[in-house]
Design a protein around this motif. Structure first.
Motif, mmCIF file in Angstrom:
data_model
loop_
_atom_site.group_PDB
_atom_site.id
_atom_site.type_symbol
_atom_site.label_atom_id
_atom_site.label_comp_id
_atom_site.label_asym_id
_atom_site.label_seq_id
_atom_site.Cartn_x
_atom_site.Cartn_y
_atom_site.Cartn_z
ATOM 1 N N LEU A 83 0.939 -1.328 0.148
ATOM 2 C CA LEU A 83 0.126 -0.093 -0.542
ATOM 3 C C LEU A 83 1.175 1.426 0.217
ATOM 4 N N PRO A 84 0.406 2.436 -0.806
ATOM 5 C CA PRO A 84 0.932 3.437 -0.226
ATOM 6 C C PRO A 84 1.465 4.352 0.968
ATOM 7 N N MET A 85 2.713 4.638 1.227
ATOM 8 C CA MET A 85 3.278 5.599 2.376
ATOM 9 C C MET A 85 2.485 6.852 2.477
ATOM 10 N N ASN A 86 1.747 7.174 1.416
ATOM 11 C CA ASN A 86 0.561 8.005 1.894
ATOM 12 C C ASN A 86 -0.700 7.456 2.302
ATOM 13 N N LEU A 87 -1.363 6.730 2.971
ATOM 14 C CA LEU A 87 -2.203 6.247 2.199
ATOM 15 C C LEU A 87 -3.242 6.763 3.902
ATOM 16 N N GLY A 88 -2.515 7.270 4.519
ATOM 17 C CA GLY A 88 -2.794 8.302 6.504
ATOM 18 C C GLY A 88 -3.399 9.133 5.498
ATOM 19 N N LYS A 89 -3.399 9.893 4.303
ATOM 20 C CA LYS A 89 -3.871 11.097 4.224
ATOM 21 C C LYS A 89 -5.787 10.970 3.192
ATOM 22 N N LEU A 90 -6.322 9.660 3.983
ATOM 23 C CA LEU A 90 -7.266 9.472 3.469
ATOM 24 C C LEU A 90 -8.360 9.490 5.362
ATOM 25 N N GLN A 91 -8.326 11.010 5.474
ATOM 26 C CA GLN A 91 -9.051 10.841 6.605
ATOM 27 C C GLN A 91 -10.221 10.544 7.113
ATOM 28 N N SER A 92 -10.952 10.485 5.774
ATOM 29 C CA SER A 92 -11.811 10.277 5.687
ATOM 30 C C SER A 92 -12.845 8.857 6.300
ATOM 31 N N LEU A 93 -11.556 8.165 6.295
ATOM 32 C CA LEU A 93 -11.936 6.591 5.473
ATOM 33 C C LEU A 93 -12.607 5.876 6.653
ATOM 34 N N LYS A 94 -14.158 4.777 6.899
ATOM 35 C CA LYS A 94 -13.969 4.370 7.180
ATOM 36 C C LYS A 94 -14.113 3.217 7.747
ATOM 37 N N VAL A 95 -13.988 2.530 5.929
ATOM 38 C CA VAL A 95 -14.284 0.591 5.554
ATOM 39 C C VAL A 95 -12.991 0.249 4.936
ATOM 40 N N LEU A 96 -12.460 -0.247 5.167
ATOM 41 C CA LEU A 96 -10.931 -0.409 4.127
ATOM 42 C C LEU A 96 -11.541 -2.122 4.544
ATOM 43 N N THR A 97 -11.060 -2.270 2.848
ATOM 44 C CA THR A 97 -11.049 -3.834 2.469
ATOM 45 C C THR A 97 -10.507 -4.041 1.875
ATOM 46 N N LEU A 98 -9.060 -5.655 2.897
ATOM 47 C CA LEU A 98 -8.351 -5.377 1.659
ATOM 48 C C LEU A 98 -7.825 -6.960 2.073
ATOM 49 N N ASP A 99 -8.829 -7.969 1.898
ATOM 50 C CA ASP A 99 -9.232 -9.222 1.658
ATOM 51 C C ASP A 99 -8.619 -10.729 0.512
ATOM 52 N N ASN A 100 -7.872 -10.956 0.358
ATOM 53 C CA ASN A 100 -7.488 -11.725 -0.816
ATOM 54 C C ASN A 100 -6.485 -10.828 -1.211
ATOM 55 N N ASN A 101 -4.935 -10.578 -1.009
ATOM 56 C CA ASN A 101 -4.276 -9.883 -1.939
ATOM 57 C C ASN A 101 -2.640 -10.228 -1.310
ATOM 58 N N ARG A 102 -1.939 -10.102 -1.657
ATOM 59 C CA ARG A 102 -0.309 -10.707 -1.844
ATOM 60 C C ARG A 102 0.574 -9.062 -0.755
ATOM 61 N N ILE A 103 0.207 -8.903 -0.048
ATOM 62 C CA ILE A 103 -0.075 -7.664 1.308
ATOM 63 C C ILE A 103 1.431 -8.117 2.538
ATOM 64 N N THR A 104 1.759 -7.856 1.996
ATOM 65 C CA THR A 104 2.982 -8.281 3.574
ATOM 66 C C THR A 104 3.147 -7.969 4.448
ATOM 67 N N THR A 105 3.164 -6.207 4.094
ATOM 68 C CA THR A 105 3.500 -5.181 4.779
ATOM 69 C C THR A 105 3.054 -4.067 5.159
ATOM 70 N N LEU A 106 1.888 -3.870 6.332
ATOM 71 C CA LEU A 106 1.656 -2.192 5.927
ATOM 72 C C LEU A 106 1.758 -1.124 6.629
ATOM 73 N N PRO A 107 1.952 0.076 6.101
ATOM 74 C CA PRO A 107 2.652 1.094 6.297
ATOM 75 C C PRO A 107 2.777 1.498 7.556
ATOM 76 N N ASP A 108 3.565 2.342 8.617
ATOM 77 C CA ASP A 108 3.056 3.012 10.130
ATOM 78 C C ASP A 108 1.928 4.149 10.162
ATOM 79 N N GLU A 109 1.502 4.500 8.064
ATOM 80 C CA GLU A 109 0.494 5.888 8.493
ATOM 81 C C GLU A 109 -0.969 5.113 8.605
ATOM 82 N N LEU A 110 -0.703 3.784 8.185
ATOM 83 C CA LEU A 110 -2.228 3.275 8.570
ATOM 84 C C LEU A 110 -2.510 3.991 10.165
ATOM 85 N N GLY A 111 -1.929 4.366 11.502
ATOM 86 C CA GLY A 111 -2.446 4.865 12.007
ATOM 87 C C GLY A 111 -2.969 6.453 12.101
ATOM 88 N N LEU A 112 -2.485 6.505 11.281
ATOM 89 C CA LEU A 112 -3.649 8.563 10.600
ATOM 90 C C LEU A 112 -4.462 8.094 10.449
#
Length: 262
Positions: A83-112
């Motif tokens: 996922l892009p490092m600037n994901l945390g800029k999506l400040q209005s996001l309430k639902v994030l669904t990422l099931d069944n992909n190949r993601i190995t790590t999540l950016p720290d910006e997730l906490g934003l």
């Protein structure tokens, strides 16, 4: 709602974009897309829901941060690796669904993503989870099932509103003691892990807990029943199912089979 159908129906690009702007809903389900649809990024603040389920998308562009009013992002069943490092800029996001992909790590910006209420990332390749998840104070549901996790971060105890935690099918051995701070937690599912013990005061401190599922773990039923607060937990669990039965709620054959393997 799917744009594939509208294209075959002869809808012009201008009409399609106009419809997206008026409804705020953009859906490209089952469209065999290999790249992120660039025309969506031109909508900026108009997008409220973006559904790209079941495509072949590998990369999520940095420009997704332009969709600042997006509340629901569904990227399930793709080939996304990161996922892009600037994901945390999506400040209005309430639902994030990422099931069944190949993601190995999540950016720290997730906490934003401080408004996030539902995060589902099952069926990926996560080996660890960022400590910044503790900043998600509005999170109600977290699904990290079927990954490669060996532990959950200590900071998860700061997700005070969490009601449901699903972590089935990982390699988790121990739970962080902070999980006992989740006073609103109702359901904890840890089937098919390597859990041999859980914090001794979990059932006592998590007074909303109604469901604990630990099938396929080394922990024994005796250990579970001897925990502080087991009787109170059992009473809540029974009350929950009695209420469902009284309300004629249909439950499956495993609906009453909760706890640990004998």
């Amino acid at each position: 709602m799917g744009c594939c159908n509208s294209k075959t129906g002869g809808e012009s690009a201008a009409n399609r974009i106009s419809r997206w702007r008026s409804t705020g809903i953009v859906a490209f389900r089952d469209c065999k897309l290999k790249t992120f649809p660039s025309e969506v990024l031109e909508l900026d603040g108009s997008v409220r829901t973006l559904d790209l389920t079941h495509n072949k998308i590998v990369d999520v562009p940095l420009e997704i941060s332009k969709l600042i009013n997006m509340q629901r992002l569904v990227l399930a069943d793709n080939l996304i690796e990161r996922l892009p490092m600037n994901l945390g800029k999506l400040q209005s996001l309430k639902v994030l669904t990422l099931d069944n992909n190949r993601i190995t790590t999540l950016p720290d910006e997730l906490g934003l993503l401080v408004r996030l209420e539902r995060l589902s990332i099952s069926g990926n390749l996560l080996a660890c989870f960022p400590e910044t998840i503790g900043s998600l104070r509005n999170l109600l549901l977290l699904n990290v099932s079927n990954n490669k996790l060996k532990s959950l971060p200590e900071s998860i105890g700061s997700c005070f509103n969490l009601e449901e935690l699903q972590a089935n099918g990982n390699s988790i051995e121990d739970l962080p003691s902070s999980i006992c701070s989740l006073v609103n937690l109702k359901s904890l599912c840890l089937n098919n892990n390597n859990v041999h013990q859980i914090p001794h005061n979990l059932l006592r401190d998590c007074k909303a807990l109604q469901n604990v599922s630990l099938h396929g773990n080394p922990i024994s039923m005796d250990q579970f029943q001897q925990m502080d607060g087991f009787q109170e937990f059992e009473a809540r669990r029974k009350k929950k199912f009695d209420k469902q039965i009284d309300s004629n709620v249909m439950i499956g054959s495993t609906g009453l089979d909760e706890g640990v393997d004998l």
